[in-house]
Design a protein around this motif. Structure first.
Motif, PDB file in Angstrom:
ATOM      1  N   GLY A 128     -46.213  36.260  22.364  1.00  0.00           N
ATOM      2  CA  GLY A 128     -45.042  37.071  22.047  1.00  0.00           C
ATOM      3  C   GLY A 128     -44.239  37.494  23.256  1.00  0.00           C
ATOM      4  N   ASN A 129     -44.800  37.345  24.449  1.00  0.00           N
ATOM      5  CA  ASN A 129     -44.085  37.710  25.665  1.00  0.00           C
ATOM      6  C   ASN A 129     -43.223  36.588  26.221  1.00  0.00           C
ATOM      7  N   ALA A 152     -36.140  44.716  28.658  1.00  0.00           N
ATOM      8  CA  ALA A 152     -36.093  45.874  27.765  1.00  0.00           C
ATOM      9  C   ALA A 152     -37.158  45.776  26.683  1.00  0.00           C
ATOM     10  N   ARG A 153     -37.486  44.549  26.263  1.00  0.00           N
ATOM     11  CA  ARG A 153     -38.487  44.351  25.218  1.00  0.00           C
ATOM     12  C   ARG A 153     -39.902  44.439  25.778  1.00  0.00           C
ATOM     13  N   ILE A 154     -40.121  43.982  27.003  1.00  0.00           N
ATOM     14  CA  ILE A 154     -41.475  43.864  27.561  1.00  0.00           C
ATOM     15  C   ILE A 154     -41.919  45.152  28.229  1.00  0.00           C
ATOM     16  N   GLU A 155     -41.031  45.826  28.936  1.00  0.00           N
ATOM     17  CA  GLU A 155     -41.429  46.994  29.722  1.00  0.00           C
ATOM     18  C   GLU A 155     -41.606  48.235  28.850  1.00  0.00           C
ATOM     19  N   PRO A 185     -40.054  34.407  26.657  1.00  0.00           N
ATOM     20  CA  PRO A 185     -38.648  34.724  26.364  1.00  0.00           C
ATOM     21  C   PRO A 185     -38.101  33.828  25.263  1.00  0.00           C
ATOM     22  N   SER A 186     -37.230  34.383  24.458  1.00  0.00           N
ATOM     23  CA  SER A 186     -36.523  33.579  23.464  1.00  0.00           C
ATOM     24  C   SER A 186     -35.405  32.811  24.155  1.00  0.00           C
ATOM     25  N   SER A 243     -32.175  40.827  31.084  1.00  0.00           N
ATOM     26  CA  SER A 243     -32.278  42.266  30.831  1.00  0.00           C
ATOM     27  C   SER A 243     -32.791  42.542  29.424  1.00  0.00           C
ATOM     28  N   ARG A 244     -32.485  41.682  28.475  1.00  0.00           N
ATOM     29  CA  ARG A 244     -32.982  41.864  27.107  1.00  0.00           C
ATOM     30  C   ARG A 244     -34.495  41.647  27.066  1.00  0.00           C
ATOM     31  N   TRP A 245     -34.974  40.675  27.801  1.00  0.00           N
ATOM     32  CA  TRP A 245     -36.415  40.442  27.850  1.00  0.00           C
ATOM     33  C   TRP A 245     -37.112  41.624  28.516  1.00  0.00           C
ATOM     34  N   GLU A 290     -32.863  35.283  25.301  1.00  0.00           N
ATOM     35  CA  GLU A 290     -33.309  36.106  26.425  1.00  0.00           C
ATOM     36  C   GLU A 290     -33.289  35.333  27.735  1.00  0.00           C
TER      37      GLU A 290
END
Length: 320
Positions: free
Chosen positions: A301-302, A317-320, A304-305, A313-315, A308
């Motif tokens: 799940g980590n 924001a989702r991971i951190e 990147p799409s 920055s979107r990745w 992303e």
């Protein structure tokens, strides 16, 4: 090199499968000079020392724990063809059973055998090194990963790029060991790639395209190549700007015919994966550090799409 024998092997493709793998091996090797493996003991030890140094340096800089194969294989081009015939056979055989027999199996077999032979012969003349996680390998007690260096290609390319051979050999070792670091940090990665490759190739063989599986495979391979670029640039223990510039130019091809072949084999996509992935991970590392970049391997799940990859920055924001 015996082109007549190569063509004859393809034309005589036989058997029950969609590819005659014995003919692939014979045709590809007949079209390719093997190259010399006449190395001094010092040169052989140089490869091993470079791999050990790369392992230790990448562990230190990247903060990732992993192992490299106990032994490395110094190959000529024919050795590389043999190793990869086995890999492709493992990959394609289960899928061929799912797709079934084509309308004209004999003609289809010749075409498939010729295409695979041409691809492997071209790649064998150009591949420098390869970390092989042995996707789809049977659990027979053998090694679960291998590291190859195609010495004749490394030696020739160093001369073409006007780079000292020991320095160029070390650069290639660092690149391949970064792949060992990725697969060592993510034990789920081989199965993840295998399933997406199966789905993509099965659909293509049936005349369709599983876009979701292909998109996930492309994004994962972009992460694999991009993270390797990031890690080797930050871990390599010598000046490398000239090497990076020359390698990037080489990836584009050496002339119109070479560039056409690379495009037909999908190597343009691979170059895009290198460049796009490196841009993504450099942005992540510059913003949040290498430790955060390594979180990509914590779980599937980590990864990147596709979106992303173009907006790190979107990745983050989702991971951190």
């Amino acid at each position: 090199m015996d082109l007549f024998r190569s063509v004859g092997a393809v034309a005589g493709a036989s058997g029950d499968g969609v590819v005659d793998w014995a003919a692939v091996s014979e045709a590809a090797k007949s079209a390719t000079e093997p190259g010399s493996l006449d190395l001094s003991p010092a040169d052989r030890e140089g490869y091993a020392a470079d791999v050990r140094d790369a392992r230790d340096r990448i562990r230190e800089v990247g903060g990732v724990e992993f192992d490299v194969p106990e032994t490395i294989a110094l190959q000529n081009r024919h050795h590389w063809i043999d190793a990869n015939v086995d890999t492709f056979q493992r990959l394609i055989a289960p899928m061929a059973e799912e797709v079934g027999q084509p309308l004209l199996p004999g003609a289809s077999r010749v075409i498939n055998t010729g295409s695979m032979s041409f691809s492997l012969a071209f790649l064998a003349r150009n591949v420098l090194g390869q970390y092989d996680p042995l996707l789809l390998a049977e659990a027979d007690g053998g090694p679960d990963h291998e590291l190859y260096f195609v010495h004749p290609n490394i030696e020739r390319t160093a001369k073409e790029l006007n780079v000292e051979f020991p320095r160029f050999r070390r650069w290639i070792a660092f690149h391949e060991v970064t792949h060992a670091a990725e697969f060592g940090a993510a034990d789920w990665l081989p199965e993840y790639l295998e399933s997406r490759m199966r789905n993509t190739i099965t659909e293509l063989s049936a005349g369709g395209l599983n876009r979701e599986a292909f998109s996930e495979l492309d994004a994962a391979m972009t992460a694999v190549e991009g993270y390797a670029e990031l890690l080797m640039d930050r871990a390599f223990d010598e000046e490398y700007d000239d090497l990076r510039r020359k390698i990037d130019a080489r990836r584009g091809g050496n002339g119109p015919v070479d560039r056409l072949v690379r495009r037909l084999l999908g190597l343009g996509l691979k170059r895009r994966q290198y460049e796009r992935g490196a841009e993504f991970f450099n942005a992540v590392a510059d913003t949040a550090g290498l430790e955060t970049a390594a979180k990509v391997w914590d779980e599937p799940g980590n990864l990147p799409s596709d979106d992303e990859l173009d907006d790190p920055s979107r990745w983050l924001a989702r991971i951190e």
